[in-house]
Design an enzyme around this catalytic site. Structure first.
Site, PDB file in Angstrom:
ATOM      1  N   ASP A 180       0.857  -1.183   0.000  1.00 43.88           N
ATOM      2  CA  ASP A 180       0.000   0.000   0.000  1.00 43.88           C
ATOM      3  C   ASP A 180       0.892   1.231   0.000  1.00 43.88           C
ATOM      4  O   ASP A 180       1.766   1.370   0.872  1.00 43.88           O
ATOM      5  CB  ASP A 180      -0.900   0.012   1.231  1.00 43.88           C
ATOM      6  CG  ASP A 180      -1.966  -1.079   1.181  1.00 43.88           C
ATOM      7  OD1 ASP A 180      -2.010  -1.821   0.182  1.00 43.88           O
ATOM      8  OD2 ASP A 180      -2.741  -1.198   2.147  1.00 43.88           O
ATOM      9  N   ASP A 206     -15.103  -2.848  -1.459  1.00 45.34           N
ATOM     10  CA  ASP A 206     -14.706  -2.591  -0.077  1.00 45.34           C
ATOM     11  C   ASP A 206     -15.962  -2.310   0.725  1.00 45.34           C
ATOM     12  O   ASP A 206     -16.800  -1.507   0.313  1.00 45.34           O
ATOM     13  CB  ASP A 206     -13.762  -1.383   0.002  1.00 45.34           C
ATOM     14  CG  ASP A 206     -12.591  -1.506  -0.961  1.00 45.34           C
ATOM     15  OD1 ASP A 206     -12.089  -2.638  -1.131  1.00 45.34           O
ATOM     16  OD2 ASP A 206     -12.184  -0.487  -1.547  1.00 45.34           O
TER      17      ASP A 206
END
Length: 241
Positions: A8, A130
């Protein structure tokens, strides 16, 4: 089942967030390309990349870091999400060597774009879903919608997307284990390959996902690999047997 090590990217560094909160980030490596090379050296088959700044900005922000990773790991396919919201950006990233782009926010706001991209670049477009409490969140998880996870996934059944990456936001980075029932239920509800994400914190978690009763394509893990809670070589060997 494929294990996707996660990198990330925030401000050019490899970080992990706690439950998607940009103010609760931990820097694990200030050289993401070196981190990617380490994962590849351990034997991983794929890399999972997220441009966190891009997810909020709506356009690529950590492009230099992504390009450095692609240059450092030319033989390993990588998928990228975060800030990819138009055809030009999709085409640019695929031309630069990405194996797969992940479309999240636009899957809710502009599903026609997902269909066009999947049709134009077959096998190279995934949908990122998500969610909190079964409802989809967008724009770097900052905005919650009334859209149900399974409803959104099923809407792309005939679109030709390569995979669905399902993340339980409340589990992400918390080292509390993945939401196995919800992941299995989603995978059993659609024919699209599903990749589990969020909370994978041990080898036992990976084995539980593998044996959850649904044919998952893979699982994504980040913090557990950086912290050493999961040994990448050991996990890869276990999932390949």
């Amino acid at each position: 089942m494929i294990l996707y090590p996660a990198i990330d990217l925030k401000d050019g560094q490899a970080v992990r967030l706690l439950r998607g909160d940009m103010d609760k980030s931990t820097v694990f490596n200030d050289d993401p390309a070196a981190q990617a090379a380490d994962f590849v050296a351990a034997g991983c088959d794929w890399l999972h990349l997220v441009d966190l700044n891009g997810a909020f900005a709506g356009e690529p922000v950590n492009a230099a870091a992504v390009e450095a990773i692609l240059a450092a790991c030319p033989g390993t396919p990588a998928q990228l999400g975060g800030g990819i919201r138009d055809m030009a950006t999709i085409e640019t990233w695929l031309d630069k060597g990405l194996a797969r782009v992940i479309l999240g926010t636009v899957a809710v706001e502009n599903p026609a774009l997902v269909r066009e991209a999947a049709r134009t670049f077959p096998g190279h477009v995934a949908v990122g879903i998500d969610a909190r409490n079964g409802r989809v969140a967008t724009k770097g998880w900052a905005e919650e919608t009334d859209v149900q996870v399974t409803e959104l996934a099923k809407s792309f059944e005939d679109a030709g997307v390569a995979a669905i990456i399902y993340t339980d936001i409340d589990r992400d980075g918390a080292m509390q284990g993945p939401n196995i029932p919800a992941t299995a239920a989603l995978a059993n509800a659609v024919s699209i390959p599903v990749i589990a994400s969020g909370g994978v914190s041990s080898l036992d978690d990976l084995i539980a996902l593998r044996d959850c009763g649904a044919a998952l394509n893979g699982a994504i893990s980040g913090r557990a690999l950086y912290d050493g809670a999961i040994d990448l070589k050991q996990a890869l060997a276990a999932l390949r047997t």
